[in-house]
Design a protein around this motif. Structure first.
Motif, PDB file in Angstrom:
ATOM      1  N   VAL A 125      -8.905 -30.645   3.935  1.00 63.46           N
ATOM      2  CA  VAL A 125      -9.284 -29.274   3.592  1.00 63.46           C
ATOM      3  C   VAL A 125      -8.048 -28.454   3.221  1.00 63.46           C
ATOM      4  N   LEU A 126      -6.972 -28.627   3.972  1.00 61.01           N
ATOM      5  CA  LEU A 126      -5.746 -27.865   3.710  1.00 61.01           C
ATOM      6  C   LEU A 126      -5.053 -28.289   2.428  1.00 61.01           C
ATOM      7  N   GLU A 127      -5.288 -29.509   1.977  1.00 65.55           N
ATOM      8  CA  GLU A 127      -4.638 -30.008   0.769  1.00 65.55           C
ATOM      9  C   GLU A 127      -5.275 -29.491  -0.519  1.00 65.55           C
ATOM     10  N   VAL A 128      -6.489 -28.967  -0.441  1.00 70.53           N
ATOM     11  CA  VAL A 128      -7.239 -28.576  -1.642  1.00 70.53           C
ATOM     12  C   VAL A 128      -6.548 -27.410  -2.351  1.00 70.53           C
ATOM     13  N   GLU A 129      -6.418 -27.550  -3.673  1.00 67.70           N
ATOM     14  CA  GLU A 129      -5.856 -26.491  -4.516  1.00 67.70           C
ATOM     15  C   GLU A 129      -6.882 -26.169  -5.605  1.00 67.70           C
ATOM     16  N   PRO A 130      -7.742 -25.175  -5.371  1.00 71.62           N
ATOM     17  CA  PRO A 130      -8.846 -24.914  -6.296  1.00 71.62           C
ATOM     18  C   PRO A 130      -8.414 -24.252  -7.592  1.00 71.62           C
ATOM     19  N   ASP A 131      -9.201 -24.486  -8.620  1.00 75.56           N
ATOM     20  CA  ASP A 131      -9.089 -23.768  -9.892  1.00 75.56           C
ATOM     21  C   ASP A 131     -10.059 -22.588  -9.787  1.00 75.56           C
ATOM     22  N   MET A 132      -9.527 -21.402  -9.516  1.00 80.69           N
ATOM     23  CA  MET A 132     -10.388 -20.245  -9.248  1.00 80.69           C
ATOM     24  C   MET A 132     -11.254 -19.891 -10.454  1.00 80.69           C
ATOM     25  N   ALA A 133     -10.702 -20.008 -11.655  1.00 79.65           N
ATOM     26  CA  ALA A 133     -11.489 -19.696 -12.851  1.00 79.65           C
ATOM     27  C   ALA A 133     -12.668 -20.654 -12.962  1.00 79.65           C
ATOM     28  N   ALA A 134     -12.449 -21.926 -12.648  1.00 81.54           N
ATOM     29  CA  ALA A 134     -13.528 -22.910 -12.734  1.00 81.54           C
ATOM     30  C   ALA A 134     -14.576 -22.691 -11.639  1.00 81.54           C
ATOM     31  N   LEU A 135     -14.161 -22.162 -10.481  1.00 84.08           N
ATOM     32  CA  LEU A 135     -15.139 -21.874  -9.424  1.00 84.08           C
ATOM     33  C   LEU A 135     -16.091 -20.759  -9.846  1.00 84.08           C
ATOM     34  N   GLY A 136     -15.601 -19.838 -10.667  1.00 80.76           N
ATOM     35  CA  GLY A 136     -16.457 -18.780 -11.201  1.00 80.76           C
ATOM     36  C   GLY A 136     -17.059 -17.924 -10.113  1.00 80.76           C
ATOM     37  N   THR A 137     -18.388 -17.842 -10.104  1.00 77.97           N
ATOM     38  CA  THR A 137     -19.080 -16.975  -9.148  1.00 77.97           C
ATOM     39  C   THR A 137     -19.571 -17.715  -7.913  1.00 77.97           C
ATOM     40  N   VAL A 145     -13.908 -17.046  -2.767  1.00 80.35           N
ATOM     41  CA  VAL A 145     -14.900 -16.105  -3.310  1.00 80.35           C
ATOM     42  C   VAL A 145     -14.310 -15.379  -4.517  1.00 80.35           C
ATOM     43  N   PRO A 146     -13.858 -16.096  -5.549  1.00 72.67           N
ATOM     44  CA  PRO A 146     -13.191 -15.425  -6.672  1.00 72.67           C
ATOM     45  C   PRO A 146     -14.101 -14.470  -7.436  1.00 72.67           C
ATOM     46  N   GLY A 147     -15.412 -14.698  -7.369  1.00 71.55           N
ATOM     47  CA  GLY A 147     -16.336 -13.868  -8.133  1.00 71.55           C
ATOM     48  C   GLY A 147     -16.402 -12.427  -7.693  1.00 71.55           C
ATOM     49  N   VAL A 148     -15.966 -12.126  -6.444  1.00 65.66           N
ATOM     50  CA  VAL A 148     -15.968 -10.734  -5.969  1.00 65.66           C
ATOM     51  C   VAL A 148     -14.547 -10.241  -5.736  1.00 65.66           C
ATOM     52  N   GLY A 149     -13.586 -10.888  -6.377  1.00 65.32           N
ATOM     53  CA  GLY A 149     -12.212 -10.420  -6.301  1.00 65.32           C
ATOM     54  C   GLY A 149     -11.441 -10.886  -5.088  1.00 65.32           C
ATOM     55  N   VAL A 150     -11.956 -11.927  -4.402  1.00 71.89           N
ATOM     56  CA  VAL A 150     -11.282 -12.463  -3.215  1.00 71.89           C
ATOM     57  C   VAL A 150     -11.072 -13.957  -3.425  1.00 71.89           C
ATOM     58  N   PRO A 151      -9.981 -14.362  -4.079  1.00 75.87           N
ATOM     59  CA  PRO A 151      -9.788 -15.788  -4.362  1.00 75.87           C
ATOM     60  C   PRO A 151      -9.915 -16.663  -3.113  1.00 75.87           C
ATOM     61  N   GLU A 152      -9.155 -16.351  -2.059  1.00 77.99           N
ATOM     62  CA  GLU A 152      -9.311 -17.050  -0.783  1.00 77.99           C
ATOM     63  C   GLU A 152      -9.309 -16.020   0.333  1.00 77.99           C
ATOM     64  N   ASP A 153     -10.375 -16.044   1.132  1.00 76.66           N
ATOM     65  CA  ASP A 153     -10.492 -15.124   2.257  1.00 76.66           C
ATOM     66  C   ASP A 153      -9.750 -15.722   3.452  1.00 76.66           C
TER      67      ASP A 153
END
Length: 280
Positions: A170-182, A209-217
């Motif tokens: 879980v800690l290793e994951v590096e998400p593509d926020m644009a691809a996660l979208g909403t 939660v990139p769709g509401v302006g919070v890439p990682e909470d």
């Protein structure tokens, strides 16, 4: 006008190591646009406004805003706002604090030095469809074979939770926020035997939660509540455990889960870091 204000750190006993919430204590008379504008200005994952309740059953009403809009419920704002409400000299009508918010009434109890809320029931549950899991896994950079399970855990926010094989993964994951979208995506992974020195820490959790302006909470009460309802219902977690969250962001969030057989309680420490007034 000047209104009492507090910025509360939640889910950590170490100041500024948890998740902050901005709380406007005297919020009566602030209109929706002003609330939304202030939430954008604070630029925190959530900003809350304490208001008189509309029902005798509640002690207060809470409105919760992200930089991108209003939420019907959220966990760390519930605990942080309850802390600010108590610190302002208020006391509940009954044994427990009763918060009125978008999902209805939420009970909050004092659990020693911690506050804990009763996890709301899930309004959507069950497996996430394979196409959605594939899309989200790709955005996370995770192979489909690594996804142990994927469940909807919606309790206000539209969370989907993906379980990976370990907390370390879980800690290793590096998400593509644009691809996660909403998509509102939670990750959870187990620690066999717990963390060194903290055997009660059984899971690592992350929230995107990139769709509401919070890439990682940093630390997320609603997600942990949904995950706890899922894991306890499936017999995958003990009656009590601690989840770590925020590690990837340099935080040390600790979310305490207790299933008392009637309710699942989601708790953590809360402490005021900033106190004063705000002009709204």
């Amino acid at each position: 006008m000047n209104r009492r204000f507090a910025q509360v750190d939640v889910f950590s006993v170490v100041p500024v190591a948890g998740n902050p919430v901005a709380v406007v204590i005297d919020a009566d008379g602030i209109d929706d646009d002003a609330m939304a504008a202030f939430a954008r200005w604070t630029n925190l994952s959530e900003t809350t406004f304490l208001l008189p309740p509309t029902t005798e059953a509640a002690d207060y009403r809470l409105r919760i805003f992200t930089p991108g809009g209003e939420l019907p419920f959220a966990g760390h704002p519930t605990l942080g706002s309850a802390h600010a409400w108590l610190e302002a000299g208020n006391e509940p009508k009954g044994e427990r604090i009763v918060q009125e918010c978008g999902v209805g009434l939420v009970e909050v109890r004092r659990d020693g030095a911690r506050l804990a809320f009763a996890a709301p029931p899930l309004t959507r549950s069950g497996p996430v469809d394979r196409d959605t899991v594939r899309e989200v896994a790709a955005a996370l950079g995770v192979d489909m074979s690594e996804v142990v399970a994927a469940q909807w855990v919606v309790n206000g926010p539209e969370w989907m939770a993906l379980m990976l094989g370990s907390g370390r993964r879980v800690l290793e994951v590096e998400p593509d926020m644009a691809a996660l979208g909403t998509h509102n995506v939670g990750l959870v992974g187990p620690y066999d035997g717990g963390l060194p020195g903290e055997p009660e820490v059984r899971y690592e959790v992350r929230a995107f939660v990139p769709g509401v302006g919070v890439p990682e909470d940093p630390v997320t009460g609603s997600l942990n509540a949904g995950i706890a309802v899922w894991l306890r219902g499936a017999g995958l977690a003990p009656e009590s455990y601690v989840a770590a969250q925020g590690t990837a962001l340099g935080r040390s969030g600790r979310v305490h889960i207790i299933d008392d057989g009637t309710d699942i309680w989601v708790g953590g420490a809360a402490g005021t870091v900033i106190a004063g007034t705000v002009v709204l």
